[in-house]
Design an enzyme around this catalytic site. Structure first.
Site, PDB file in Angstrom:
ATOM      1  N   HIS A 392      19.812  44.386  19.320  1.00 16.33           N
ATOM      2  CA  HIS A 392      19.422  44.053  17.944  1.00 16.33           C
ATOM      3  C   HIS A 392      17.889  43.930  17.835  1.00 16.33           C
ATOM      4  CE1 HIS A 392      20.101  41.830  14.026  1.00 16.33           C
ATOM      5  NE2 HIS A 392      18.885  41.403  14.318  1.00 16.33           N
ATOM      6  N   GLU A 393      17.306  43.090  18.680  1.00 17.69           N
ATOM      7  CA  GLU A 393      15.854  42.864  18.598  1.00 17.69           C
ATOM      8  C   GLU A 393      15.082  44.132  18.956  1.00 17.69           C
ATOM      9  OE1 GLU A 393      15.066  40.438  16.979  1.00 17.69           O
ATOM     10  OE2 GLU A 393      16.804  39.125  17.238  1.00 17.69           O
ATOM     11  N   HIS A 396      14.711  46.237  15.935  1.00 12.79           N
ATOM     12  CA  HIS A 396      13.557  45.828  15.120  1.00 12.79           C
ATOM     13  C   HIS A 396      12.251  46.315  15.749  1.00 12.79           C
ATOM     14  CE1 HIS A 396      15.687  43.374  12.279  1.00 12.79           C
ATOM     15  NE2 HIS A 396      16.090  42.483  13.151  1.00 12.79           N
ATOM     16  N   HIS A 399      11.696  50.033  15.427  1.00 11.75           N
ATOM     17  CA  HIS A 399      11.387  50.267  14.006  1.00 11.75           C
ATOM     18  C   HIS A 399       9.908  49.943  13.743  1.00 11.75           C
ATOM     19  CE1 HIS A 399      12.605  49.275   9.533  1.00 11.75           C
ATOM     20  NE2 HIS A 399      11.896  50.369   9.619  1.00 11.75           N
TER      21      HIS A 399
END
Ligand SMILES: [Zn+2]
Length: 603
Positions: A392-393, A396, A399
């Site tokens: 998940h992190e 980010h 991105h």
């Protein structure tokens, strides 16, 4: 429970498991030098006050000075706060954070003139300036965005009056926060060890997941006994907040609070309406999931306090950090070599602060600024939910990497509407990968349920909130008094509709409105639901090998704030103004629900 005594001191953590903040500033002295420079830059920028309309050159230089100041300020702020997060008891870094925060306030106040001056320019004058200074074209979307507010900005004197009353408009929210976080005193209930423990919202969050039904029932009834007692006060604080939203929207010439809130990101209101309509049309799937929950828990009656206990135990699957990184890369390999090269960069260059240590900030995040690496803070444990957190992190962080390396500073960030799509897509890719590679039925049941629970908690629950929030604003607009009875009746009705007949509508749940901080956030939560649904659809397209799915996805990661978020998602293959991406997401939910039902049947 983690034993706090056993946690290492910060200086005992092996260096390769810490992030390398010296990549930002070699030492605190370098930070200090930069801190002083930001102050100077802000002063230089402040000298443009009243001059932006005088010439094309001054307009251009003023905008450049503004962005340079903020770009620098972010780096200063991020270093201080990440240093402090390493050990929140460290007084030196608490001091740096405090100084960086007041610098940020000082800068914001002294440079607040820039955007109103740009908005006030006439169309003709701006066109003339762009002609005279073509470099202004580098800021075209930024300028367009600002100028869409024309017609919603009041004359200077009125705008000043409204701004000066910001604290007043926020008073109800502040009262709620103080009451909810510190003044409300909750009763003692019994925990899993049979010991008395005083409830708080945090303790409740843990107890409501207890496998001991008496524990979660006790926590549920104990918590709501206090909200019951204070329901009239809490109806007043909520009413005050809603009235602020409605008033400020009217004053700024918006038809209603929702239009005003969504205009900030140029999201059409039908995105909201589509979400509510589609979720309501697919409540049968939630009802099926709830029925499965009832069956698995083996209870005669399913109550709202049975809704959070995990359906499957944590599988024995363990990953140490090295194994987790390897597994994450396998799961994300489908995004191609370029994507993986950035995952490698993050994994291999001490961008991640891995393990828990004394005083370290809890939880996990991805952070950094335009001119820093995309750092990650974790509190690593060797289990599958931490593997999900890592993926998940890292979603980010990659991105951020793509955005910062493909966009100039003015577009080098992304709005919340887009942020969780990148992280949740990665989580979904991990689920798809693990379902392909794991054969153990216990593990598969965990994975399927992990997905279904995430979908329930995000798409269904946040839309339920969004629906209620919209009721609050429209009812107040129509002059309907938002008494505690009205709020509870409406909330109870929506809740019963969402969860269906398999759940007993305990009277306590009608009071849930009284404790949800998100209702004070002005049309914010719907973005969690739209983001999760978009991610589900995107990940499905990528794993199904839809033509150009990966290429379009990477374009989304690269686009930052260079265009409206709705356009960015359209280019990624998800038109959020249409219902299809939602029906696609519900199809994935239905498929996973089928899989889980079948798996549990055959066991
Ligand atoms: Zn996130």
């Amino acid at each position: 429970m983690t034993n706090v005594q056993q946690l290492p001191e910060r200086d005992q953590v092996p260096e390769d498991l810490t992030w390398d903040l010296a990549l930002i500033y070699p030492d605190d002295q370098a930070w200090e030098t930069d801190f002083q420079q930001v102050k100077q830059q802000a002063q230089v920028t402040a000298d443009f006050q009243g001059k932006l309309s005088q010439s094309a050159t001054e307009l251009y230089q003023g905008i450049v000075a503004l962005h340079n100041t903020y770009r620098h300020l972010e780096k200063v702020y991020v270093y201080a706060s990440m240093k402090s997060d390493q050990d929140t008891n460290n007084q030196t870094y608490l001091g740096l954070v405090a100084r960086a925060s007041s610098l940020a306030t000082e800068v914001a106040t002294s440079l607040a003139f820039v955007e109103p001056e740009i908005i006030a320019l006439s169309d003709d004058k701006l066109a003339e300036f762009v002609q005279a200074e073509p470099k202004l074209n580098e800021y075209q979307h930024y300028l367009d965005d600002l100028r869409e507010q024309k017609g919603h900005v009041l004359d200077t004197a009125s705008e000043k009056l409204v701004t000066a009353a910001t604290e007043v408009f926020g008073a109800s929210r502040h009262t709620f926060n103080v009451l909810n976080n510190s003044d409300l005193e909750f009763p003692f209930v019994v925990n899993e060890d049979g010991d008395p423990v005083q409830l708080s919202n945090g303790v409740y969050g843990a107890l409501i997941e207890s496998t001991n039904r008496d524990v979660r029932k006790g926590a549920f009834e104990g918590l709501y006994s206090i909200y019951d007692q204070f329901q009239n006060t809490l109806a007043q604080t909520l009413t005050g907040e809603i009235k602020s939203h409605n008033y400020l929207a009217k004053v700024h010439h918006y038809p209603n609070a929702r239009a005003a809130a969504m205009a900030a990101n140029h999201i059409p209101e039908k995105v909201y309406d589509n979400l509510v309509t589609q979720v309501n049309q697919h409540l049968d799937l939630l009802h099926r999931y709830v029925a499965l929950r009832k069956k698995l828990l083996g209870v005669d009656e399913l109550h709202m306090y049975d809704m959070y206990v995990p359906l499957t135990g944590e599988p024995s699957l363990t990953y140490d950090f090295t194994a987790a990184k390897k597994e994450a890369k396998q799961a994300l390999a489908i995004l191609g070599d370029d994507y993986l090269s950035h995952v490698d960069e993050i994994f291999n260059n001490r961008y991640i602060d891995v393990v828990e240590s004394k005083g370290k900030r809890s939880g996990a995040y991805s952070g950094g600024a335009y001119d820093t690496a995309p750092y990650e803070l974790l509190n690593w444990q060797d289990n599958i939910s931490n593997l999900y957190t890592l993926v998940h992190e890292t979603g980010h962080s990659v991105h951020s990497w793509y955005t910062r390396h493909n966009q100039p500073y003015q577009y080098g960030d992304y709005p919340i509407f887009l942020a969780e799509i990148a992280s949740t897509t990665n989580e979904n890719l991990l689920t798809e990968y693990l379902l392909k590679t794991q054969t153990d039925p216990t593990v598969r049941a965990y994975l399927l349920n992990y997905y279904l629970d995430g979908f329930k908690g995000t798409v269904y629950r946040q839309t339920q909130f969004a629906e209620f929030e919209h009721f609050l604003h429209t009812a107040d607009d129509q002059g309907i008094p938002l008494t505690a009875d009205t709020l509870s009746q409406q909330y109870g009705e929506i809740n019963a509709r969402y969860y269906g007949e398999a759940v007993i509508s305990d009277p306590e749940i009608s009071l849930e409105w009284a404790r949800i901080p998100h209702f004070y956030m002005n049309y914010y939560v719907y973005q969690y639901a739209t983001g999760f649904a978009a991610a589900s659809t995107l990940a499905n397209g990528i794993t199904q090998g839809h033509p150009q799915a990966v290429e379009h996805y990477l374009n989304y990661l690269k686009s930052g704030n260079s265009q409206d978020p709705i356009v960015t998602m359209q280019q990624a293959g998800v038109d959020m103004t249409q219902p299809t991406y939602l029906t696609d997401a519900f199809a994935v939910f239905a498929k996973r629900l089928d899989e889980l039902e079948n798996l549990l049947k055959s066991n």
